[in-house]
Design an enzyme around this catalytic site. Structure first.
Site, PDB file in Angstrom:
ATOM      1  N   ASP A   1       0.629  -1.844  -0.079  1.00  0.00           N
ATOM      2  CA  ASP A   1      -0.227  -0.092  -0.142  1.00  0.00           C
ATOM      3  C   ASP A   1       0.523   1.217   0.140  1.00  0.00           C
ATOM      4  O   ASP A   1       2.152   1.217   0.380  1.00  0.00           O
ATOM      5  CB  ASP A   1      -0.977   0.532   1.107  1.00  0.00           C
ATOM      6  CG  ASP A   1      -2.568  -1.467   1.033  1.00  0.00           C
ATOM      7  OD1 ASP A   1      -1.988  -1.652   0.053  1.00  0.00           O
ATOM      8  OD2 ASP A   1      -2.609  -0.852   1.927  1.00  0.00           O
TER       9      ASP A   1
ATOM     10  N   HIS B   1      -5.800   2.905  -3.813  1.00  0.00           N
ATOM     11  CA  HIS B   1      -6.038   2.843  -2.568  1.00  0.00           C
ATOM     12  C   HIS B   1      -6.612   4.046  -2.644  1.00  0.00           C
ATOM     13  O   HIS B   1      -5.805   5.319  -1.338  1.00  0.00           O
ATOM     14  CB  HIS B   1      -5.048   2.630  -1.586  1.00  0.00           C
ATOM     15  CG  HIS B   1      -4.178   2.857  -0.503  1.00  0.00           C
ATOM     16  ND1 HIS B   1      -5.406   2.115   0.215  1.00  0.00           N
ATOM     17  CD2 HIS B   1      -3.275   3.001   0.395  1.00  0.00           C
ATOM     18  CE1 HIS B   1      -5.099   2.000   1.298  1.00  0.00           C
ATOM     19  NE2 HIS B   1      -3.668   2.686   1.126  1.00  0.00           N
TER      20      HIS B   1
ATOM     21  N   HIS C   1       4.188  -2.173   3.366  1.00  0.00           N
ATOM     22  CA  HIS C   1       4.071  -1.621   2.592  1.00  0.00           C
ATOM     23  C   HIS C   1       5.114  -0.358   1.969  1.00  0.00           C
ATOM     24  O   HIS C   1       6.384  -0.482   2.427  1.00  0.00           O
ATOM     25  CB  HIS C   1       4.102  -0.186   3.431  1.00  0.00           C
ATOM     26  CG  HIS C   1       2.344   0.289   4.202  1.00  0.00           C
ATOM     27  ND1 HIS C   1       2.239  -0.769   5.315  1.00  0.00           N
ATOM     28  CD2 HIS C   1       0.939   0.600   4.008  1.00  0.00           C
ATOM     29  CE1 HIS C   1       0.793  -0.570   5.654  1.00  0.00           C
ATOM     30  NE2 HIS C   1       0.457   0.711   5.188  1.00  0.00           N
TER      31      HIS C   1
HETATM   32 ZN    ZN Z   1      -3.261   3.101   3.046  1.00  0.00          ZN
END
Ligand code: ZN
Length: 440
Positions: A246, A297, A388
């Site tokens: 992400d 996202h 991430h």
């Molecule tokens: Zn995020």
């Protein structure tokens, strides 16, 4: 012997001699007659044959005016619009010659008809979709065929000549074992279709032979480069998990793509629109080229549950537009920031929403070992793992994690691949946090 007897014998001998000579002369005369008769018979046969041939039209070829009707050869690029076929009629003699006494129709009249496209059809086996050379055939229409036999017999005939349609490959042309695009660049890392077959050219532009693995797919090429088989190596019965990253793209996302590609692993990237800067255009293209999934996202990572319908939509749409611009694909999945979802978000998402079943807390620990350990201690078939790719520790962890997971028997797939393998049809507005195998 008496004198008298001798004379008689001499006379008899002479008579015999004379008779012999007469017989020989008679035979000679007889032979002459035979030859003469044979010649006459031959002449009769020849004349009769000529008359017959003339009647049946076999001798006409040398007597008729001959119009040549030739189909024009053409060249086109594969899949482009095909022009109409054309033919040209020509005659080198006197075109004012009348070929129908009743109507005064001349050779020139017939030429004019032919050159305006009347009296015949042009056909070709090539439809312009497969490169190659195809004959263009001329077929005279029945009406014209009839006129040639009934009205213009012994006066004119038409010789048809085929043309050729050349269909050029839409990408370019072969240059030995390489394939050159029309812009002069060689095809690299890509497939090309040529002559109805598929070929692949490696990063040096060389034609691929033998086996090639790309993602979960194994390609087999013949010695002449033709693609002969495609097999997917993803085993839907074996364990699989989806790595998801992400908040990117980040500075080291490209490096992460290297690890994934080297290990035939796929991952899903939930990107923030405002982070998809122009400098990442190539990165996004590469992402989808190596079969990773480019996903949404939101644009500015706001909690969507606190926004209006309109704002939710713009947060999602602006990111999808950027993904489309750089990667050419339509993002099909949304991960709402913080996993925050309510009815308003569901109604406005417009695509399936993907949460997670393993949260590595990589953003908090910023420790590669802790990220790896957390995954390896908790992972099970069908998990969706949250990380991430904007953190160095996560990139470092991924390098090892990819290999560890594969060694433990997990196939690394995108979220869409995982859903498909589990037979789940993703619905817009619905949330999914894992694709575990359910007891049947
Ligand atoms: Zn995020």
């Amino acid at each position: 012997m008496s004198e008298q007897k001798k004379k008689v014998n001499a006379a008899a001998k002479r008579l015999k001699q004379e008779a012999k000579m007469r017989r020989a002369e008679a035979r000679k005369q007889n032979g002459k007659w035979k030859i003469l008769a044979a010649v006459v018979v031959c002449l009769v046969i020849f004349t009769a044959s000529a008359v017959l041939l003339k009647m049946t039209g076999l001798l006409n070829n040398t007597l008729n005016a001959r119009i040549v009707l030739a189909a024009e050869s053409m060249s086109m690029v594969q899949d482009e619009e095909q022009e109409d076929f054309k033919a040209q009629a020509t005659y080198s003699g006197n075109t004012s010659k009348v070929i129908n006494g009743n109507t005064g129709f001349t050779i020139q009249d017939l030429l004019d008809d032919l050159n305006s496209g009347q009296g015949y059809e042009l056909t070709c086996d090539g439809d312009g979709t497969v490169e190659g050379e195809y004959p263009i055939h001329i077929t005279l229409k029945e009406d014209l065929e009839d006129r040639l036999v009934l009205e213009y017999r012994n006066k004119v005939e038409i010789e048809v000549r085929d043309g050729e349609l050349e269909v050029k490959n839409k990408y370019g042309e072969w240059d030995g074992k390489k394939f050159k695009r029309y812009d002069g660049e060689y095809v690299k890392d890509d497939f090309v279709e040529s002559g109805g077959e598929k070929y692949y050219f490696d990063s040096n532009g060389e034609m691929k032979t033998g086996e090639m693995k790309k993602g979960f797919v194994t390609y087999e090429f013949a010695d002449d480069g033709r693609l002969i088989s495609v097999e997917t190596t993803l085993d839907v019965d074996k364990p699989m998990v989806a790595l998801t990253y992400d908040d990117g793209p980040g500075k080291r996302t490209d490096e992460l793509l290297d690890y994934l590609e080297e290990n035939n692993a796929h991952a899903t990237f939930f990107m923030i629109g405002q982070n998809i800067k122009d400098e990442y255009a190539e990165l996004l293209q590469r992402m989808v080229d190596i079969d990773c999934e480019a996903a949404n996202h939101s644009y500015s990572h706001q909690q969507l549950t606190k926004l209006s319908d309109k704002k939710i939509k713009s947060e999602i749409n602006e990111t999808s537009e950027k993904i489309k611009k750089f990667s050419g694909i339509d993002a099909g999945l949304l991960r709402p920031p913080y996993g925050a979802v309510n009815d308003t978000v569901r109604e406005n998402a417009g695509m399936p929403m993907i949460l997670w079943s393993i949260d590595t807390l990589d953003w908090k620990t910023r420790n590669a070992k802790s990220t790896i350990d957390h995954v390896m201690e908790n992972v099970k078939d069908g998990d969706i793992i949250l990380m991430h790719d904007i953190h160095d520790s996560t990139i470092d962890a991924s390098k090892k994690l990819i290999k560890k997971l594969q060694k433990a028997g997990y196939q690394l797939v995108t979220v869409s691949e995982l859903a498909e393998a589990r037979g789940v049809e993703l619905e817009p507005g619905e949330t999914y946090a894992e694709f575990w195998k359910r007891d049947e």
